[in-house]
Scaffold this active site. Structure first.
Site, PDB file in Angstrom:
ATOM      1  N   HIS A  16       1.018   2.205  -3.350  1.00 52.03           N
ATOM      2  CA  HIS A  16       0.618   3.141  -3.916  1.00 52.03           C
ATOM      3  C   HIS A  16       0.729   4.627  -3.903  1.00 52.03           C
ATOM      4  CE1 HIS A  16      -2.220  -0.054  -6.021  1.00 52.03           C
ATOM      5  NE2 HIS A  16      -2.423  -0.644  -4.994  1.00 52.03           N
ATOM      6  N   GLU A  22       1.225  -1.153   0.372  1.00 56.15           N
ATOM      7  CA  GLU A  22       0.156  -0.094  -0.165  1.00 56.15           C
ATOM      8  C   GLU A  22       0.867   1.028  -0.045  1.00 56.15           C
ATOM      9  OE1 GLU A  22      -3.250  -0.325  -0.646  1.00 56.15           O
ATOM     10  OE2 GLU A  22      -3.333  -2.467   0.117  1.00 56.15           O
TER      11      GLU A  22
END
Length: 505
Positions: free
Chosen positions: A273, A270
Site C-alpha cells: 500500500h 501494508e
C-alpha cells in the site's frame, strides 16, 4: 483560457488544497488514536475529529465549490483544462452531488460515532464481547442507511456503498465475478483436502521474540523499496497504512510471539500500500489526485507484494537465511523448501488476515454476503454472530469459539467501511492479471527476486500504476496495462499452478 476563468480555476485549486490539508490533519489524529493515544482521551478526540470533519464537509459542498464547478464544467472551459484538473473537477462534482443533500449535523454525528466506535471495537475484540460493541455497530448501520437515502440508491442500496470504494462496481458484476472465483477455487480446496497431507508448520508457532521480528520486517520493507525517510513502521491491533502525503506514508503491523509469519506478511502487505502512495507524482501533492485510484487497485499492490512476491519460492530462496540468522533455535533445522510450503499451505481457518491465498477469497465472499444482507435485506445487527458462524461452517467448515475470532475480528465496520471488503478479492484479481503482463515485460522476474533485486519490479509498477495516483480509473489502469478488462481467470490459474506445486498434485 481568459483571466476570469483562470481566477476561477485557481479558486477551485485553493479549495481542494484546503480540503487536502484538513484530510492530512484528520489522518494524523486517526493515526494517533490507533497507535497508542490514551484511551481516556478517545471520546474528546472523537469530538475534535467530528468538528474538523464537519468544517471539511461544509467546504466540500459549499456554494463556492458549486460555483467553481458550474463555471469549470462549461464545455469551452473544460476542454482547456489539463487532464489533472479535468479529473479533479469530475471527481469533485461527483462528491458534491452525492453529499450536498446531507445535513452537516448528520455527517458530524457519523464521524464522531465511528471515531469513538473504533476505540470501543479494540476493547470489545480484546474481551471477545460482541454485546459491548453491538450498540455502536447498530448506530453505524442505521446512520449509513440514512446516508444512502441522501446519496441516492443505485440498483440496490449496497451498490451505493460499493461505488465509493470501487467506482462502477455493482452487486450484479460482483455476483458474477465471485461466482467464477468459487467455480475455480472450491474444487482446488477439495483437491487439497482429498490429498490429506498438510505441510509441516508447527515450527512457525514456537516462541519468536518481537525485537527480531521487527528487524526482519524493517529489512524486508527496505528491500522492497519502502522509504523510511518518508514513512515509519509502528504497531497496532489491526495493521494499516495511512498516507498523509507522498513524503509521509505510515504503516503498522502486529507482532505475535507465537507466529513467525504474521508480522512479516502484514508488513509486506501494508508496505505494498505504502509503495503506491510514496511513488505518486510529486506534482499531485496537496491535490485530491495524491492517493490511490480505488481500494481494489490499492489492494492489488498490497496483495501483490505480500503474496505473489512475498510468498514466492524465489523470495525465500533469497531471504530465508536472514530469517534463520535471527531465529537459529527455531529454524536452523528447517530447510527453505519446508518453510516455503508451510507459508503456502491451504487450510480453512477462522482469521481472514492469516488465511492462505486460496481460501482468503471465501473469507471475503462471506463478508460481502453479510453486508448485502445488512443493507439490502435489513439483517438485524444482533443476528450477525449467528449468521457469521453459519457461513463459516458452510463455506470453510470451521466455527468461531468466540466473537474475537469471529464477527469482531475486523476493524472495518467500526469505521463504517461497508463495501470495502470486496476490494481485497478484486485486488487479488487485479494483481494476478498485472503479474501475467509483468512476466512479459520482465522475463527474468524470478531471477531478479531470487537475487534480491526488487527495484526493477517497483519501477515497473511505478510506471504502470503508482505515478498516476487517482488520475486514471481502475478500468483504465487494468486496460492500459493488460489490454483487457478485469478477468478472474488469471487469479484462478495462478493459484491452481502454485497450489499444485506446493502439494505435488
Amino acid at each position: 483560457m481568459n483571466a476570469q476563468n483562470e481566477a476561477i480555476l485557481q479558486k477551485f485549486r485553493d479549495i481542494t488544497t484546503k480540503l487536502k490539508s484538513y484530510e492530512e490533519a484528520l489522518s494524523i489524529m486517526h493515526w494517533d488514536l490507533r497507535t497508542g493515544a490514551p484511551r481516556k482521551g478517545a471520546e474528546q478526540r472523537s469530538k475534535t475529529i467530528g468538528a474538523l470533519s464537519e468544517d471539511m464537509f461544509k467546504l466540500s459542498v459549499s456554494d463556492e465549490m458549486g460555483e467553481c464547478l458550474d463555471a469549470l464544467e462549461q464545455s469551452e472551459v473544460f476542454e482547456q483544462l489539463s487532464a489533472a484538473d479535468r479529473k479533479m473537477v469530475t471527481d469533485a462534482r461527483k462528491e458534491y452531488n452525492r453529499s450536498r443533500k446531507i445535513p452537516s449535523k448528520l455527517y458530524q454525528e457519523y464521524v464522531v460515532l465511528t471515531s469513538h466506535a473504533e476505540t470501543m471495537w479494540e476493547e470489545a475484540k480484546e474481551k471477545a464481547d460482541f454485546e459491548m460493541f453491538a450498540p455502536y455497530l447498530r448506530d453505524i448501520v442505521a446512520k449509513t442507511q440514512q446516508l444512502i437515502d441522501y446519496w441516492g440508491v443505485k440498483d440496490t442500496r449496497y451498490d451505493t456503498l460499493l461505488d465509493m470504494y470501487e467506482p462502477g462496481m455493482t452487486v450484479e458484476k460482483l455476483d458474477a465475478i465471485f461466482g467464477k472465483l468459487k467455480e475455480g477455487l472450491v474444487p482446488l480446496v477439495h483437491a487439497v483436502q482429498e490429498k490429506g497431507e498438510q505441510p509441516a508448520h508447527d515450527f512457525l508457532h514456537l516462541d519468536y521474540a518481537i525485537e527480531q521480528q521487527k528487524e526482519i520486517s524493517q529489512h524486508l520493507l527496505k528491500e522492497m523499496g519502502y522509504d523510511f525517510e518518508a514513512g515509519r513502521l509502528d504497531e497496532s491491533v489491526h495493521p494499516f497504512m495511512i498516507g498523509l502525503n507522498s513524503g509521509d506514508v505510515r504503516i503498522t503491523t502486529n507482532y505475535k510471539t507465537d507466529d513467525a509469519a504474521s508480522a512479516i506478511f502484514s508488513s509486506l502487505h501494508e508496505g505494498g500500500h505504502a509503495l503506491y502512495e510514496q511513488n505518486i507524482k510529486k506534482e499531485f501533492d496537496g491535490t485530491p489526485l495524491s492517493t490511490g485510484t480505488s481500494m481494489g487497485i490499492h489492494e492489488s499492490q498490497s496483495r501483490f507484494w505480500e503474496n505473489m512476491i512475498g510468498r514466492s519460492r524465489p523470495f525465500w530462496n533469497r531471504y530465508y537465511s536472514e530469517l534463520q540468522r535471527l531465529f537459529p533455535e527455531q529454524l536452523n533445522e528447517v530447510d527453505v523448501d519446508t518453510f516455503y510450503r508451510a507459508v503456502n499451505r491451504v487450510e480453512p481457518s477462522l482469521i481472514r488476515t492469516e488465511a492462505d491465498e486460496v481460501t482468503y477469497n471465501l473469507h471475503i465472499i462471506i463478508r460481502y454476503e453479510i453486508e448485502k444482507m445488512l443493507f439490502n435485506e435489513n439483517l438485524p445487527v444482533e443476528d450477525l454472530p449467528r449468521v457469521w458462524k453459519e457461513k463459516y461452517e458452510s463455506y470453510l467448515g470451521v466455527s468461531p469459539s468466540h466473537a474475537g475470532e469471529g464477527v469482531l475480528q475486523d476493524v472495518h465496520w467500526s469505521g463504517g467501511g461497508f463495501g470495502y471488503f470486496p476490494s481485497y478479492s478484486l485486488g487479488n484479481m487485479y494483481a494476478a492479471q498485472m503479474m501475467h503482463t509483468m512476466h512479459k515485460a520482465l522475463p527474468n522476474l524470478e531471477a531478479l527476486v531470487e537475487e534480491g533485486k526488487l527495484e526493477p519490479i517497483k519501477e515497473w509498477l511505478t510506471e504502470q500504476v503508482y505515478q498516476y495516483g487517482k488520475l486514471l480509473t481502475p478500468s483504465e489502469i487494468i486496460m492500459k496495462i493488460t489490454g483487457e478488462a478485469l478477468n478472474p481467470q488469471y487469479l484462478v490459474d495462478y493459484l491452481t499452478k502454485k497450489t499444485n506445486e506446493v502439494y505435488g498434485m
